[in-house]
Design a protein around this motif. Sequence first.
Motif, PDB file in Angstrom:
ATOM      1  N   LYS A  98      67.535 -18.021  31.562  1.00 16.97           N
ATOM      2  CA  LYS A  98      67.114 -16.599  31.521  1.00 16.97           C
ATOM      3  C   LYS A  98      68.112 -15.774  30.716  1.00 16.97           C
ATOM      4  N   ARG A 142      63.926 -25.779  38.515  1.00 16.26           N
ATOM      5  CA  ARG A 142      64.877 -26.702  39.151  1.00 16.26           C
ATOM      6  C   ARG A 142      64.130 -27.887  39.768  1.00 16.26           C
ATOM      7  N   GLN A 169      82.796 -21.945  47.698  1.00 14.01           N
ATOM      8  CA  GLN A 169      82.941 -20.489  47.728  1.00 14.01           C
ATOM      9  C   GLN A 169      81.679 -19.771  47.226  1.00 14.01           C
ATOM     10  N   GLY A 171      78.619 -21.223  47.533  1.00 12.31           N
ATOM     11  CA  GLY A 171      77.552 -22.037  48.108  1.00 12.31           C
ATOM     12  C   GLY A 171      76.253 -21.265  48.242  1.00 12.31           C
ATOM     13  N   LEU A 172      75.154 -21.980  48.111  1.00  9.41           N
ATOM     14  CA  LEU A 172      73.830 -21.384  48.294  1.00  9.41           C
ATOM     15  C   LEU A 172      72.822 -22.491  48.567  1.00  9.41           C
ATOM     16  N   ASP A 194      72.507 -20.912  34.247  1.00 11.39           N
ATOM     17  CA  ASP A 194      72.534 -19.752  35.155  1.00 11.39           C
ATOM     18  C   ASP A 194      72.691 -20.228  36.601  1.00 11.39           C
ATOM     19  N   GLU A 195      71.877 -21.227  36.956  1.00 10.21           N
ATOM     20  CA  GLU A 195      71.889 -21.722  38.336  1.00 10.21           C
ATOM     21  C   GLU A 195      73.217 -22.410  38.660  1.00 10.21           C
ATOM     22  N   ASN A 197      76.145 -21.807  37.284  1.00  6.19           N
ATOM     23  CA  ASN A 197      77.184 -20.778  37.405  1.00  6.19           C
ATOM     24  C   ASN A 197      77.076 -20.038  38.736  1.00  6.19           C
ATOM     25  N   ALA A 198      75.840 -19.709  39.130  1.00  5.46           N
ATOM     26  CA  ALA A 198      75.649 -18.964  40.387  1.00  5.46           C
ATOM     27  C   ALA A 198      76.169 -19.754  41.576  1.00  5.46           C
TER      28      ALA A 198
ATOM     29  N   LYS B  98      80.628 -16.141  35.220  1.00  9.21           N
ATOM     30  CA  LYS B  98      81.165 -17.456  34.818  1.00  9.21           C
ATOM     31  C   LYS B  98      80.718 -17.790  33.402  1.00  9.21           C
ATOM     32  N   ALA B  99      79.503 -17.357  33.030  1.00 10.66           N
ATOM     33  CA  ALA B  99      79.052 -17.580  31.647  1.00 10.66           C
ATOM     34  C   ALA B  99      80.006 -16.872  30.676  1.00 10.66           C
ATOM     35  N   TYR B 102      83.161 -18.889  30.057  1.00 14.56           N
ATOM     36  CA  TYR B 102      83.015 -19.949  29.048  1.00 14.56           C
ATOM     37  C   TYR B 102      83.106 -19.359  27.649  1.00 14.56           C
ATOM     38  N   VAL B 110      86.698 -16.490  41.602  1.00 16.16           N
ATOM     39  CA  VAL B 110      85.740 -15.670  42.346  1.00 16.16           C
ATOM     40  C   VAL B 110      86.504 -14.942  43.443  1.00 16.16           C
ATOM     41  N   GLN B 141      83.042 -11.577  43.871  1.00 12.65           N
ATOM     42  CA  GLN B 141      82.307 -12.318  44.909  1.00 12.65           C
ATOM     43  C   GLN B 141      81.100 -11.495  45.345  1.00 12.65           C
ATOM     44  N   ARG B 142      79.958 -12.175  45.482  1.00 13.13           N
ATOM     45  CA  ARG B 142      78.736 -11.502  45.956  1.00 13.13           C
ATOM     46  C   ARG B 142      79.010 -10.734  47.247  1.00 13.13           C
ATOM     47  N   CYS B 170      61.863 -18.475  42.060  1.00 12.35           N
ATOM     48  CA  CYS B 170      63.259 -18.926  41.968  1.00 12.35           C
ATOM     49  C   CYS B 170      64.023 -18.556  43.233  1.00 12.35           C
ATOM     50  N   PHE B 174      71.633 -17.079  49.306  1.00  8.71           N
ATOM     51  CA  PHE B 174      73.049 -16.981  48.961  1.00  8.71           C
ATOM     52  C   PHE B 174      73.886 -17.076  50.234  1.00  8.71           C
ATOM     53  N   ASP B 194      74.728 -14.084  36.296  1.00 10.47           N
ATOM     54  CA  ASP B 194      74.414 -15.500  36.552  1.00 10.47           C
ATOM     55  C   ASP B 194      73.579 -15.623  37.828  1.00 10.47           C
ATOM     56  N   GLU B 195      74.050 -14.934  38.882  1.00  5.70           N
ATOM     57  CA  GLU B 195      73.369 -15.025  40.178  1.00  5.70           C
ATOM     58  C   GLU B 195      71.977 -14.403  40.111  1.00  5.70           C
ATOM     59  N   ASN B 197      70.041 -14.107  37.453  1.00  4.66           N
ATOM     60  CA  ASN B 197      69.173 -15.001  36.684  1.00  4.66           C
ATOM     61  C   ASN B 197      68.748 -16.209  37.515  1.00  4.66           C
ATOM     62  N   ALA B 198      69.691 -16.790  38.242  1.00  6.19           N
ATOM     63  CA  ALA B 198      69.380 -17.983  39.040  1.00  6.19           C
ATOM     64  C   ALA B 198      68.300 -17.686  40.075  1.00  6.19           C
ATOM     65  N   ALA B 199      68.371 -16.483  40.657  1.00  5.38           N
ATOM     66  CA  ALA B 199      67.427 -16.121  41.721  1.00  5.38           C
ATOM     67  C   ALA B 199      66.195 -15.391  41.186  1.00  5.38           C
ATOM     68  N   GLY B 200      66.176 -15.093  39.887  1.00  2.74           N
ATOM     69  CA  GLY B 200      65.063 -14.308  39.335  1.00  2.74           C
ATOM     70  C   GLY B 200      65.048 -12.887  39.877  1.00  2.74           C
ATOM     71  N   ARG B 202      66.106  -8.749  39.899  1.00 10.33           N
ATOM     72  CA  ARG B 202      66.464  -7.605  39.070  1.00 10.33           C
ATOM     73  C   ARG B 202      66.977  -6.494  39.973  1.00 10.33           C
TER      74      ARG B 202
END
Lengths: 211, 211
Positions: A98, A142, A169, A171-172, A194-195, A197-198, B98-99, B102, B110, B141-142, B170, B174, B194-195, B197-200, B202
């Motif tokens: 994404k 996924r 840290q 975890g999900l 994305d996943e 990294n999350a 995290k992206a 890189y 975190v 951290q979330r 998605c 968390f 990142d998080e 996007n992973a979860a879809g 917004r």
Amino acid sequence: MINQSLLVKIKEKLPGVCLANQAMGIPTGVSNRHVHLSAADIEALFGQGYTLTPFKDLKQPGQYAAKECVMVVGSKGSISKVRVLGPARPTTQLEVSKADCYTLGIKAPVRESGALSNSADALMVGPAGHVHLKSQVICAQRHIHMNGLDARMLNVVNGQKVRVKTEGQCGLVFDEVVVRVNEAYALEFHIDTDEANAAGLRSNDSVFITD
Amino acid sequence: MINQSLLVKIKEKLPGVCLANQAMGIPTGVSNRHVHLSAADIEALFGQGYTLTPFKDLKQPGQYAAKECVMVVGSKGSISKVRVLGPARPTTQLEVSKADCYTLGIKAPVRESGALSNSADALMVGPAGHVHLKSQVICAQRHIHMNGLDARMLNVVNGQKVRVKTEGQCGLVFDEVVVRVNEAYALEFHIDTDEANAAGLRSNDSVFITD
């Protein structure tokens, strides 16, 4: 193999029973953006009669990262050095994250591999030419690759959606993870960057199916 | 306010009781990379006597996105147009995904906001000069911001770690979400790109605390 309806019946009768083998770790495979090319598109991008040069074997038997890369262009931006995976497939399919969609300015749907109907478009540029991808760009859903023996050990069936737990840290628990069973597959939990990294996951980290 | 030990006692006595109010939706706030600057660093980057120009109010009262942006440079790459958030803080803190790590070639840990010990370094460049960030770069951290009333309604306490469920194609849960209670806070679940996007997810999408 245990079928889905039998699993449902067992679950109804014995709600406390743990159907998935939660002790069996599954190695993670993090997929960066990549493209599977048809033979015709390989020629259009790299030249007449061109064939891919294997660069690194992937965990899935027979699959490899090729030496070749392409540039992908959308309305808002471009991404260079997008890896080509081999061998050639009947239909070209580009898989992005994404985050990549934002960079490119495209809206690729989350799909299983091959489910390209009404997916996204992009321009792909190689050293010998370009190819306009029409409804050929997805964000890969996924999923877990496994063979029949893995499936029996994990008490899951092809097409089933399972939940996958990660630790640490960040975890999900990933919902909506599709099980894909084929004798040609190696056991591997495939997610995008994305996943990964999350969740703070890297390739080969172990994850576990959970209730 | 209900304290943590009381919650634990209730949970031990009545394991079936749902302690968190799972019907109360929490709006998501997706944080793109950003930097909080000290007054001294604002001057170093933008010029002597410079102060930030508010551009857009954030959901957290008193906080705003400033008109100003900076470039961030690491050993492997740079990211331009990194938004400055105001008002000025005692210590400069850069928050990246995290992206982004890189891209920059840095390893930011975190952390909760303010926990900068042994965090990452980066170079920050503005129109009037540069600042070398030393142990001032983290991946946030979330966490969930809320005031005392929200905390009572959600049956959670400051510092508690909770699980947050998202829905859709998605969907995921968390773990390790830190509750931060302060009367100045608006209810908001903060995650990085990142998080999201992973979860879809917004910004403003509703999420729910779960067991």
